[in-house]
Design a protein around this motif. Structure first.
Motif, PDB file in Angstrom:
ATOM      1  N   ARG A   1       0.644  -1.073   0.024  1.00  0.00           N
ATOM      2  CA  ARG A   1      -0.080   0.008   0.099  1.00  0.00           C
ATOM      3  C   ARG A   1       0.978   1.173   0.149  1.00  0.00           C
ATOM      4  O   ARG A   1       1.590   1.606   0.803  1.00  0.00           O
ATOM      5  N   LEU A   2       0.567   2.197  -0.909  1.00  0.00           N
ATOM      6  CA  LEU A   2       1.400   3.417  -1.149  1.00  0.00           C
ATOM      7  C   LEU A   2       0.572   4.602  -0.680  1.00  0.00           C
ATOM      8  O   LEU A   2      -0.353   4.914  -1.041  1.00  0.00           O
ATOM      9  N   VAL A   3       1.598   5.407  -0.263  1.00  0.00           N
ATOM     10  CA  VAL A   3       1.245   6.879  -0.091  1.00  0.00           C
ATOM     11  C   VAL A   3       2.110   7.636  -0.912  1.00  0.00           C
ATOM     12  O   VAL A   3       3.435   7.586  -1.028  1.00  0.00           O
ATOM     13  N   ALA A   4       1.437   8.796  -1.699  1.00  0.00           N
ATOM     14  CA  ALA A   4       2.008   9.681  -2.425  1.00  0.00           C
ATOM     15  C   ALA A   4       1.795  11.185  -1.936  1.00  0.00           C
ATOM     16  O   ALA A   4       0.552  11.317  -1.672  1.00  0.00           O
ATOM     17  N   VAL A   5       2.919  11.655  -2.032  1.00  0.00           N
ATOM     18  CA  VAL A   5       2.825  13.257  -1.868  1.00  0.00           C
ATOM     19  C   VAL A   5       3.609  14.041  -2.854  1.00  0.00           C
ATOM     20  O   VAL A   5       4.747  13.630  -3.286  1.00  0.00           O
ATOM     21  N   SER A   6       2.941  15.124  -3.164  1.00  0.00           N
ATOM     22  CA  SER A   6       3.517  16.198  -4.339  1.00  0.00           C
ATOM     23  C   SER A   6       3.096  17.270  -4.289  1.00  0.00           C
ATOM     24  O   SER A   6       2.068  17.591  -3.597  1.00  0.00           O
ATOM     25  N   ASN A   7       3.611  18.370  -4.918  1.00  0.00           N
ATOM     26  CA  ASN A   7       3.240  19.673  -4.951  1.00  0.00           C
ATOM     27  C   ASN A   7       2.609  19.816  -6.421  1.00  0.00           C
ATOM     28  O   ASN A   7       2.575  21.014  -6.720  1.00  0.00           O
ATOM     29  N   SER A   8       2.321  18.560  -7.009  1.00  0.00           N
ATOM     30  CA  SER A   8       1.957  18.811  -8.385  1.00  0.00           C
ATOM     31  C   SER A   8       0.710  17.900  -8.668  1.00  0.00           C
ATOM     32  O   SER A   8       0.820  16.414  -8.284  1.00  0.00           O
ATOM     33  N   GLY A   9      -0.585  18.451  -8.939  1.00  0.00           N
ATOM     34  CA  GLY A   9      -1.576  17.549  -9.044  1.00  0.00           C
ATOM     35  C   GLY A   9      -1.457  16.432 -10.327  1.00  0.00           C
ATOM     36  O   GLY A   9      -1.740  15.434 -10.135  1.00  0.00           O
ATOM     37  N   ALA A  10      -0.583  16.889 -11.184  1.00  0.00           N
ATOM     38  CA  ALA A  10      -0.433  15.808 -12.327  1.00  0.00           C
ATOM     39  C   ALA A  10       0.573  14.983 -11.723  1.00  0.00           C
ATOM     40  O   ALA A  10       0.215  13.471 -12.194  1.00  0.00           O
ATOM     41  N   VAL A  11       1.590  15.114 -11.069  1.00  0.00           N
ATOM     42  CA  VAL A  11       2.100  13.980 -10.390  1.00  0.00           C
ATOM     43  C   VAL A  11       1.415  12.939  -9.525  1.00  0.00           C
ATOM     44  O   VAL A  11       1.707  11.972  -9.830  1.00  0.00           O
ATOM     45  N   CYS A  12       0.593  13.669  -8.872  1.00  0.00           N
ATOM     46  CA  CYS A  12      -0.220  12.716  -8.022  1.00  0.00           C
ATOM     47  C   CYS A  12      -1.132  11.800  -9.007  1.00  0.00           C
ATOM     48  O   CYS A  12      -1.029  10.516  -8.399  1.00  0.00           O
ATOM     49  N   VAL A  13      -1.490  12.358  -9.804  1.00  0.00           N
ATOM     50  CA  VAL A  13      -2.235  11.294 -10.932  1.00  0.00           C
ATOM     51  C   VAL A  13      -1.481  10.491 -11.470  1.00  0.00           C
ATOM     52  O   VAL A  13      -1.943   9.141 -11.640  1.00  0.00           O
ATOM     53  N   LEU A  14      -0.231  10.814 -12.146  1.00  0.00           N
ATOM     54  CA  LEU A  14       0.696   9.902 -12.687  1.00  0.00           C
ATOM     55  C   LEU A  14       1.228   8.904 -11.638  1.00  0.00           C
ATOM     56  O   LEU A  14       1.627   7.521 -12.268  1.00  0.00           O
TER      57      LEU A  14
ATOM     58  N   ALA B   1       0.815   4.822 -12.192  1.00  0.00           N
ATOM     59  CA  ALA B   1       1.829   3.818 -12.138  1.00  0.00           C
ATOM     60  C   ALA B   1       1.773   2.847 -11.230  1.00  0.00           C
ATOM     61  O   ALA B   1       1.947   1.663 -11.395  1.00  0.00           O
ATOM     62  N   ALA B   2       1.254   3.073 -10.119  1.00  0.00           N
ATOM     63  CA  ALA B   2       0.894   2.388  -8.835  1.00  0.00           C
ATOM     64  C   ALA B   2      -0.145   1.035  -9.271  1.00  0.00           C
ATOM     65  O   ALA B   2       0.024   0.036  -8.906  1.00  0.00           O
ATOM     66  N   SER B   3      -1.183   1.702  -9.778  1.00  0.00           N
ATOM     67  CA  SER B   3      -2.331   0.705 -10.238  1.00  0.00           C
ATOM     68  C   SER B   3      -1.771  -0.195 -11.339  1.00  0.00           C
ATOM     69  O   SER B   3      -2.010  -1.433 -11.357  1.00  0.00           O
TER      70      SER B   3
ATOM     71  N   ASP C   1       2.262   1.587   3.631  1.00  0.00           N
ATOM     72  CA  ASP C   1       3.558   0.732   3.460  1.00  0.00           C
ATOM     73  C   ASP C   1       4.884   1.066   3.015  1.00  0.00           C
ATOM     74  O   ASP C   1       6.010   0.670   3.426  1.00  0.00           O
ATOM     75  N   ALA C   2       4.624   2.173   1.974  1.00  0.00           N
ATOM     76  CA  ALA C   2       5.740   2.875   1.563  1.00  0.00           C
ATOM     77  C   ALA C   2       5.395   4.101   1.106  1.00  0.00           C
ATOM     78  O   ALA C   2       3.951   4.351   0.947  1.00  0.00           O
ATOM     79  N   PHE C   3       6.365   4.856   0.849  1.00  0.00           N
ATOM     80  CA  PHE C   3       5.994   6.288   0.514  1.00  0.00           C
ATOM     81  C   PHE C   3       6.824   6.916  -0.672  1.00  0.00           C
ATOM     82  O   PHE C   3       7.823   6.545  -1.054  1.00  0.00           O
ATOM     83  N   VAL C   4       6.062   7.538  -1.745  1.00  0.00           N
ATOM     84  CA  VAL C   4       6.694   8.182  -2.806  1.00  0.00           C
ATOM     85  C   VAL C   4       6.598   9.603  -2.867  1.00  0.00           C
ATOM     86  O   VAL C   4       5.452  10.365  -2.802  1.00  0.00           O
ATOM     87  N   ILE C   5       7.660  10.529  -2.735  1.00  0.00           N
ATOM     88  CA  ILE C   5       7.271  11.872  -2.770  1.00  0.00           C
ATOM     89  C   ILE C   5       7.980  12.345  -4.276  1.00  0.00           C
ATOM     90  O   ILE C   5       9.180  12.233  -4.568  1.00  0.00           O
ATOM     91  N   GLY C   6       6.938  13.132  -4.587  1.00  0.00           N
ATOM     92  CA  GLY C   6       7.075  13.677  -6.081  1.00  0.00           C
ATOM     93  C   GLY C   6       7.210  15.077  -6.001  1.00  0.00           C
ATOM     94  O   GLY C   6       6.206  15.858  -5.909  1.00  0.00           O
TER      95      GLY C   6
ATOM     96  N   PHE D   1      14.856   9.094  -8.064  1.00  0.00           N
ATOM     97  CA  PHE D   1      14.547   8.643  -9.164  1.00  0.00           C
ATOM     98  C   PHE D   1      14.098   9.867 -10.207  1.00  0.00           C
ATOM     99  O   PHE D   1      13.488  10.773  -9.517  1.00  0.00           O
ATOM    100  N   PRO D   2      14.379   9.993 -11.495  1.00  0.00           N
ATOM    101  CA  PRO D   2      13.977  10.845 -12.277  1.00  0.00           C
ATOM    102  C   PRO D   2      12.556  11.222 -12.228  1.00  0.00           C
ATOM    103  O   PRO D   2      12.244  12.564 -12.448  1.00  0.00           O
ATOM    104  N   THR D   3      11.825  10.219 -12.234  1.00  0.00           N
ATOM    105  CA  THR D   3      10.151  10.361 -12.546  1.00  0.00           C
ATOM    106  C   THR D   3       9.644   9.719 -11.472  1.00  0.00           C
ATOM    107  O   THR D   3      10.234   8.575 -11.071  1.00  0.00           O
ATOM    108  N   GLU D   4       8.073   9.879 -11.148  1.00  0.00           N
ATOM    109  CA  GLU D   4       7.588   9.086 -10.322  1.00  0.00           C
ATOM    110  C   GLU D   4       7.351   7.845 -10.818  1.00  0.00           C
ATOM    111  O   GLU D   4       6.947   6.729  -9.867  1.00  0.00           O
ATOM    112  N   VAL D   5       7.151   7.488 -12.120  1.00  0.00           N
ATOM    113  CA  VAL D   5       6.725   6.343 -12.684  1.00  0.00           C
ATOM    114  C   VAL D   5       8.190   5.328 -12.559  1.00  0.00           C
ATOM    115  O   VAL D   5       7.813   4.208 -12.141  1.00  0.00           O
ATOM    116  N   GLU D   6       9.372   5.825 -12.482  1.00  0.00           N
ATOM    117  CA  GLU D   6      10.622   5.022 -12.514  1.00  0.00           C
ATOM    118  C   GLU D   6      10.533   4.541 -10.862  1.00  0.00           C
ATOM    119  O   GLU D   6      11.130   3.544 -10.634  1.00  0.00           O
TER     120      GLU D   6
END
Length: 702
Positions: free
Chosen positions: A306-319, A323-325, A383-388, A437-442
């Motif tokens: 289970r992933l938690v994502a945080v960003s200052n960009s709505g687009a990055v949140c969606v991407l 990617a997680a899905s 379970d894990a965090f991605v900061i974009g 990583f360079p991008t949230e997808v990577e």
């Protein structure tokens, strides 16, 4: 490691064909041994020079003051063969043969040269790496017996990653990626043609090095799986992750691998099943081999996806969510009290739901990031965090954000990854131990690999704890004979599989008795140990309604079988079994990997549609159910449009029974059950048709 210690930590090294030029094949190892601090004796051998690179040179092996532990053979072709024989006679323990022109270019004469070297080595108790090898590099001991150009680019190496490869270029290309990511390497070995020491055997020795925390493999062929199995066992004991890149997925790739290594390609899906069975992650390419490397070195023990994502960009949140899905990592549903705390901190225009969009509010509140991360850390569902953070600059407290991210990793002990397109920003996070990583997808892709691999390792460990041993292998050239269908069904019934009610009939009177006992309608099938596919010859009749028609079928089938010059073993009279869908279960004994079991969609189109999954025994019902749900037809099992669910539990038990049969009865070479009819949940499965091949020698003995 003790048997191969002379390759990895020798006390003395001879370089035969030594060169004073540090950029020549015979000169590079001498240069590297000095550069990387090898502590033992180095003996250059070149009869035309008294001194090489500041070291005394010797005219021959016989002139050395001792028999060296390790010798590098940097002379060409046929001279290399006689030189190896000289090393064996001199008492050398290990030889690295850099010369090419052997089995990789000539599968007959070249292989004969390899065999000549191997025979001399074995007689003397000496081991060989190569030929056609770039060499070995153990930076822990300074044993750099390689001519790789890459090692000229750095002064010292130190780390916890080991890279082993059958290819020279593919031993160092991944290392180049790792060094670019700031990841140190402890071992970098290329084994070439594997005429004696295979890449798997050398990997076993490297895996025993306590400083190795991640082991990477590049394989072009797997002629013998035993050392890889041993490697997997060592890795399980040490909780050591192994990532393997195995080339030859396509037919074209398999042909290229043959021409490059002179080795036969393995069926690719069996390789997939073998690696997964042993907890080894199979990378799709070089990038997949190294991209998640630093995650393995963090010491994380993930507990979920289970992933938690945080960003200052709505687009990055969606991407990030997309990617997680895509890889099967659900976005965590935040606990109600966590949601309330976030809403109390965030401005009204920010998004408190996961993924969390901070918008530009970070510019107005330097501490916003630091305020929400401790709240998220307390959520039990994360379970894990991605900061974009795609773009940061003046006005942002970058150092504070990086420190807050590092504090989140320390507080939770869970994976924390960061995505940034800006090298200067990424560097500040990396300096604080955050994987960047360079991008949230990577980032999500690497995280998924790490988590899924850890799950794979746990399954492999649990399987070994509960299993009763590995399945036996049979020689590839084992002669086989086919059992007739009646004998095949009888063998399956002995091993607990439900087979269709039937009788083998050798006369019209026996046919009549069978019809009376089974009841109409029945199926009548010709039975011969010489005929595997009956339908094409008219040897299957369905919905036979009475004794007379059944007896008429007996006569017609006997005539067909005898006309084919085949043995007539009688006819099978069987009940007309019913089922929701035709499936298949099969097994064969791979000469490299041992028994392989296959399950999937069945019927007459099985070879065209190819909707199947592979398993290596031993395995349990849980693994079979997981394999079933990987099939394209998997949605049908639960029932659609009001249909009841199918009995996948009974199907799983049948597949497990076939796996056990292949372990218990080593003379069974292959099994083909098609169709296997599956019914509603609780109503079971039934084997309708079966073809079994056994070892000819065992059948004759019986």
């Amino acid at each position: 490691m003790s048997g191969l210690r002379a390759f990895l930590d020798p006390r003395s090294i001879a370089v035969i064909g030594a060169s004073d030029n540090p950029h020549k094949i015979g000169g590079r190892p001498i240069h590297y041994l000095g550069k990387f601090g090898f502590k033992g004796a180095v003996y250059p051998i070149n009869p035309s020079r008294p001194e090489i690179q500041g070291r005394r040179s010797y005219g021959s092996l016989a002139d050395l003051p001792e028999a060296p532990d390790l010798a590098i053979v940097a002379v060409a072709g046929d001279t290399a063969v006689s030189t190896v024989e000289d090393c064996a006679a001199r008492g050398v323990k290990a030889v690295v043969v850099m010369a090419s022109g052997f089995g990789e270019v000539d599968p007959v004469a070249g292989k004969a040269k390899e065999q000549r070297m191997t025979a001399a080595a074995r007689q003397a108790g000496m081991r060989i790496v190569g030929p056609n090898t770039q060499g070995l590099a153990n930076f822990g001991s300074g044993t750099i017996v390689s001519f790789s150009t890459l090692f000229t680019e750095f002064d010292r190496a130190g780390g916890h990653v080991a890279m082993l490869s059958q290819s020279g270029a593919l031993s160092t290309a991944p290392v180049s990626f790792l060094l670019r990511k700031g990841i140190g390497v402890r071992h970098c070995h290329a084994t070439g043609n594997d005429c004696d020491v295979s890449v798997g055997e050398l990997a076993c020795a490297v895996a025993e090095d306590p400083e190795v925390k991640l082991l990477l493999l590049y394989l072009e062929s797997i002629p013998d799986a035993r050392h890889l199995e041993q490697l997997a066992a060592i890795a399980r004991e040490r909780d050591l992750p192994i990532i393997a890149l195995k080339s030859g997925r396509s037919v074209a790739g398999q042909r290229a691998a043959q021409s490059h290594t002179g080795a036969l390609a393995n069926e690719d899906r069996v390789v997939d099943a073998f690696l997964a069975h042993h907890g080894i992650w199979r990378a799709p390419d070089i990038r997949g081999l190294v991209e998640a490397s630093e995650l393995y070195l963090k010491g994380w023990q993930p507990t979920g996806r289970r992933l938690v994502a945080v960003s200052n960009s709505g687009a990055v949140c969606v991407l990030t969510a997309d990617a997680a899905s895509e890889v099967g990592m659900p976005m965590a549903e935040l606990a109600p009290h966590i949601d309330q705390q976030l809403k109390a901190i965030l401005p009204s225009f920010a998004t408190a739901a996961n993924p969390i969009d901070l918008t530009a509010a970070m510019l107005s509140n330097d501490r916003l990031f630091g305020e929400i991360l401790p709240v998220l850390a307390a959520d039990p569902g994360a379970d894990a965090f991605v900061i974009g953070l795609p773009v940061l600059g003046q006005g942002y407290d970058i150092a504070g954000i990086a420190e807050d991210s590092a504090a989140l990793a320390r507080q939770t002990g869970k994976p924390v990854l960061m995505a940034s397109t800006q090298p200067a920003i990424a560097r500040q996070f990396a300096e604080r131990g955050i994987a960047v990583f360079p991008t949230e997808v990577e980032a999500v892709t690497a995280l998924h690999q790490f988590v899924a691999h850890r799950e794979l390792m746990a399954k492999a460990a649990a399987r070994r704890t509960s299993s009763r041993g590995e399945a036996p292998r049979q020689p590839a050239a084992q002669a086989m004979v086919m059992l007739n269908e009646a004998d095949s069904l009888a063998l399956l019934a002995q091993h607990g599989l439900a087979v269709v009610p039937h009788r083998l009939c050798r006369s019209p009177s026996e046919v009549a008795a069978a019809v009376a006992a089974i009841g109409t309608p029945v199926v009548v099938k010709g039975c011969s140990a010489d005929i595997a596919h009956k339908s094409e010859l008219g040897l299957v009749r369905l919905n036979v309604g009475d004794e007379a028609a059944a007896c008429q079928a007996f006569a017609a089938m006997e005539a067909i079988i005898r006309a084919q010059g085949a043995r007539f073993d009688g006819v099978i009279v069987a009940a007309m079994a019913q089922g929701r869908r035709e499936l298949m279960i099969g097994a064969h004994r791979d000469p490299v990997f041992g028994p392989v079991v296959v399950v999937g969609d069945g019927g007459k189109y099985v070879e065209v549609l190819r909707d199947t999954a592979l398993l290596l025994p031993p395995f349990g019902s849980d693994e079979v159910n997981e394999a079933l749900h990987s099939l394209r037809i998997a949605p049908l099992f639960a029932g659609v449009r009001g249909e009841p669910a199918m009995d996948t539990e009974a199907l799983a038990r049948a597949v497990v029974a076939i796996g056990r049969l292949m372990i218990a009865q080593a003379d069974v070479m292959s099994v083909d059950l098609n169709p296997v009819l599956i019914n509603d949940a609780g109503a079971g499965v039934v084997v309708v048709d079966a073809v079994v091949f056994r070892a000819a020698e065992q059948v004759r003995a019986d």
